[in-house]
Write a protein that holds these residues in place. Structure first.
Motif, PDB file in Angstrom:
ATOM      1  N   HIS A 114     -78.004 -29.012 -13.088  1.00  0.00           N
ATOM      2  CA  HIS A 114     -76.554 -29.150 -12.919  1.00  0.00           C
ATOM      3  C   HIS A 114     -75.929 -27.830 -12.434  1.00  0.00           C
ATOM      4  O   HIS A 114     -75.210 -27.810 -11.428  1.00  0.00           O
ATOM      5  CB  HIS A 114     -75.942 -29.568 -14.261  1.00  0.00           C
ATOM      6  CG  HIS A 114     -74.471 -29.829 -14.224  1.00  0.00           C
ATOM      7  ND1 HIS A 114     -73.936 -31.081 -14.097  1.00  0.00           N
ATOM      8  CD2 HIS A 114     -73.407 -28.982 -14.307  1.00  0.00           C
ATOM      9  CE1 HIS A 114     -72.623 -31.019 -14.097  1.00  0.00           C
ATOM     10  NE2 HIS A 114     -72.269 -29.748 -14.229  1.00  0.00           N
TER      11      HIS A 114
ATOM     12  N   GLU B  23     -78.639 -33.760 -10.232  1.00  0.00           N
ATOM     13  CA  GLU B  23     -79.416 -34.256 -11.376  1.00  0.00           C
ATOM     14  C   GLU B  23     -80.165 -35.531 -11.004  1.00  0.00           C
ATOM     15  O   GLU B  23     -81.318 -35.732 -11.403  1.00  0.00           O
ATOM     16  CB  GLU B  23     -78.489 -34.539 -12.556  1.00  0.00           C
ATOM     17  CG  GLU B  23     -77.772 -33.316 -13.117  1.00  0.00           C
ATOM     18  CD  GLU B  23     -76.753 -33.707 -14.168  1.00  0.00           C
ATOM     19  OE1 GLU B  23     -76.924 -34.777 -14.808  1.00  0.00           O
ATOM     20  OE2 GLU B  23     -75.764 -32.960 -14.357  1.00  0.00           O
TER      21      GLU B  23
ATOM     22  N   THR C 291     -81.696 -30.776 -17.462  1.00  0.00           N
ATOM     23  CA  THR C 291     -80.485 -31.349 -16.878  1.00  0.00           C
ATOM     24  C   THR C 291     -79.450 -30.264 -16.612  1.00  0.00           C
ATOM     25  O   THR C 291     -78.866 -30.204 -15.531  1.00  0.00           O
ATOM     26  CB  THR C 291     -79.888 -32.407 -17.827  1.00  0.00           C
ATOM     27  OG1 THR C 291     -80.853 -33.435 -18.048  1.00  0.00           O
ATOM     28  CG2 THR C 291     -78.634 -33.014 -17.240  1.00  0.00           C
TER      29      THR C 291
ATOM     30  N   HIS D  54     -81.852 -39.733 -19.128  1.00  0.00           N
ATOM     31  CA  HIS D  54     -80.751 -39.163 -18.353  1.00  0.00           C
ATOM     32  C   HIS D  54     -79.768 -40.242 -17.919  1.00  0.00           C
ATOM     33  O   HIS D  54     -78.539 -40.082 -18.056  1.00  0.00           O
ATOM     34  CB  HIS D  54     -81.290 -38.419 -17.130  1.00  0.00           C
ATOM     35  CG  HIS D  54     -80.204 -37.829 -16.277  1.00  0.00           C
ATOM     36  ND1 HIS D  54     -79.640 -38.511 -15.217  1.00  0.00           N
ATOM     37  CD2 HIS D  54     -79.571 -36.638 -16.330  1.00  0.00           C
ATOM     38  CE1 HIS D  54     -78.715 -37.754 -14.652  1.00  0.00           C
ATOM     39  NE2 HIS D  54     -78.646 -36.615 -15.313  1.00  0.00           N
TER      40      HIS D  54
END
Length: 569
Positions: A366, A402, A362, A424
């Protein structure tokens, strides 16, 4: 490629040479530029004067960024620690010189022609600089920066003895997500013991920061730091009242979902009561972990972006080839993750602390979103100040990616990719109320700057009950005292930034929703937003991209419903 056989040679990161910039040279250039602007009648002469000053500023901020990266890569490096002191002292001086130059633009005779030539944003920024920086606050700004770095150094140099290892805070993360309850409990307790041992220092630094920021605001003629903080964040098109309304909509539509998420998590984990040390773990045997080695992250990330964007090599492959990233955690490295652009080279650098958890991927995606936007908008404006938009839009660049990479997570997680998508999305929904809590905490603190340490802790406890009603600290003294806010670096170093992540989440979820039915269109909108750079204010950029304002109550309600449907809540 520029033209014909001419190719711009991209440097390797390791070959970049750091040199301390000369503030005297920048001052001379600023004075010369100011004089030329005041006497120039020809726009082409104005153009040339500003270009020279831009070059001078770019050199300073490139050196500052390189200094910070080099120190963060090795916090034991005494040379770059001392160089950071130089920038602490001189960055406010350079900002004041910049304000002095750009304020001339606000009073030039042919301002309409200049706005046609340069766009509106540089004039907005010039006005903001004029209102937030002058010679009366330069010393206080240096003190503010020094206090922020004091906090960062405590966090970076944290060492926790756990399982016969000496670990920093990033390296503790895998233990927080252990499938073994006793391990995650003891890991959280050891981390809490570290924060409790440093609590007096944290409280002292923050008290001095609040005092310093309040003095700066008063000297500049603001009622309090809340008003100055919004000016600094360049919030041109929304107000504290609009943000407060946003927070209340989150309480109405998102907080009930988080309580249901936690209820289901308790059942899934098979525990009698969900304690604070259980919260990071959503699956009985622990959260999914990447099936590839951390050393292989760069190659797989490049492969993912090639598939997503239809270009080989991808932008990430090129950054990797030339060394513009440092991804894996190690004891001497600063915690956290970021992407910063080295302006002289128009190249972004990604720093993060991979530790073998799902959060690695993640974070990598990002920060790559920031890097992609930096490259995409490199020619968006002749002004370095306008290459990037305001920060809530920057966080859309990163956060939306993401979601847009959901179809490619099998590269990292194999047959557990579906679990990772659920993880997530769940974390995203849980984050939004937390981010709002951080924001409301700061509003209350700076509206009442004379609070004691205990009153600040009590304020945090009250807000936890509002935004995170499921919390059970199991009697752990540090958390039960209301001191958990000291863990959040943004409260110390980036006041009023945190709500930007929440706004970005709501917008990014719109792009995710669009991508489920039309992924090509979602990518087109995403690319457009990145390419626009900082030439427009937040809500105008959303409008240009066909996205809705997160301040509209119907948007949050609809997005909450879509996310709940996705998670089968």
């Amino acid at each position: 490629v520029t033209s014909g056989e001419d190719v711009m040679q991209m440097p390797k990161y390791q070959d970049l040479q750091y040199r301390r910039p000369s503030v005297d040279d920048i001052r001379e250039c600023a004075l010369r530029t100011r004089l030329r602007l005041m006497t120039s009648k020809d726009i082409s002469l104005v153009d040339a004067a500003l270009a020279e000053f831009q070059h001078s500023l770019s050199g300073f901020y490139t050196a500052e960024a390189l200094c910070n990266i080099r120190f963060d890569q090795n916090t034991q490096d005494e040379y770059f620690r001392l160089e950071q002191d130089f920038f602490e002292e001189n960055e406010p001086i350079v900002s004041e010189l910049s304000s002095m130059v750009y304020s001339v633009l606000l009073h030039m005779e042919d301002i309409d022609a200049l706005k046609d030539r340069f766009g509106e944003m540089i004039f907005r920024k010039a006005q903001t600089q004029k209102e937030t920086i002058n010679s009366t606050v330069v010393e206080l700004l240096s003190l503010e920066s020094s206090l922020e770095n004091d906090y960062d150094q405590i966090m970076a140099q944290a060492q926790i003895s756990f399982h016969d290892k000496l670990l920093n805070l990033s390296m503790m993360e895998p233990y927080f997500e252990s499938g073994h309850r006793e391990i995650r409990k003891s890991a959280q307790e050891e981390a809490a013991n570290f924060f409790e041992s440093e609590l007096d220092r944290f409280n002292d630094i923050f008290s001095r920061l609040v005092e310093t920021r309040t003095k700066i605001a008063e000297k500049l003629g603001f009622e309090n730091f809340v008003a100055l903080g919004y000016k600094r964040m360049e919030r041109y098109d929304y107000t504290p009242e609009m943000v407060a309304s946003f927070r209340e909509m989150v309480c109405k539509y998102i907080v009930p979902m988080t309580s249901e998420i936690r209820r289901l998590q308790k059942e899934r984990l098979g525990v009698d009561a969900l304690k604070y040390y259980d919260l990071p773990v959503l699956f009985p045997k622990g959260n999914p972990k990447p099936i590839i080695r951390m050393e292989d992250y760069p190659e797989k990330t490049g492969e993912m972006f090639s598939a997503l964007m239809g270009k080989t090599p991808s932008f990430f492959d090129i950054l990797r080839e030339y060394g513009f990233m440092d991804l894996v955690s190690r004891p001497s490295k600063a915690t956290g993750g970021y992407c910063v652009t080295l302006l002289d080279y128009a190249i972004p650098f990604i720093l993060m602390n991979a530790n073998g958890t799902a959060e690695d991927v993640t974070t990598l995606i990002h920060e790559s979103g920031h890097a992609y936007a930096s490259l995409r908008s490199a020619d968006a404006s002749p002004f370095i100040e306008c290459l990037s938009p305001t920060l809530e839009t920057c966080e859309i660049h990163s956060t939306a990616l993401e979601y847009l990479t959901y179809p490619h997570l099998e590269l990292f997680f194999g047959d557990r990719a579906s679990d990772v998508r659920d993880l997530h999305m769940t974390r995203s929904l849980l984050f939004i109320p937390y981010g709002c809590m951080v924001d409301e905490f700061q509003h209350e603190i700076y509206a009442s700057p004379n609070m004691t340490h205990e009153q600040r802790h009590d304020t945090w406890k009250r807000l936890e009950e509002k935004y995170q009603p499921f919390l059970d600290y199991d009697g752990q003294s540090f958390y039960a005292s209301g001191a958990a806010w000291v863990k959040k670096g943004h409260i110390f170093t980036d006041p009023f930034y945190y709500i930007d992540y929440c706004l970005a989440q709501v917008v990014s979820l719109q792009l995710w929703d669009k991508s489920r039915s039309n992924p090509a269109e979602a990518m087109r909108v995403y690319d457009l937003l990145c390419k626009e750079g900082g030439n427009s204010i937040f809500l105008d950029l959303l409008s240009k991209s066909g996205l809705e304002s997160p301040f509209e109550s119907g948007v949050i309600k609809r997005i909450a419903y879509r996310a709940a449907e996705f998670l089968q809540l």
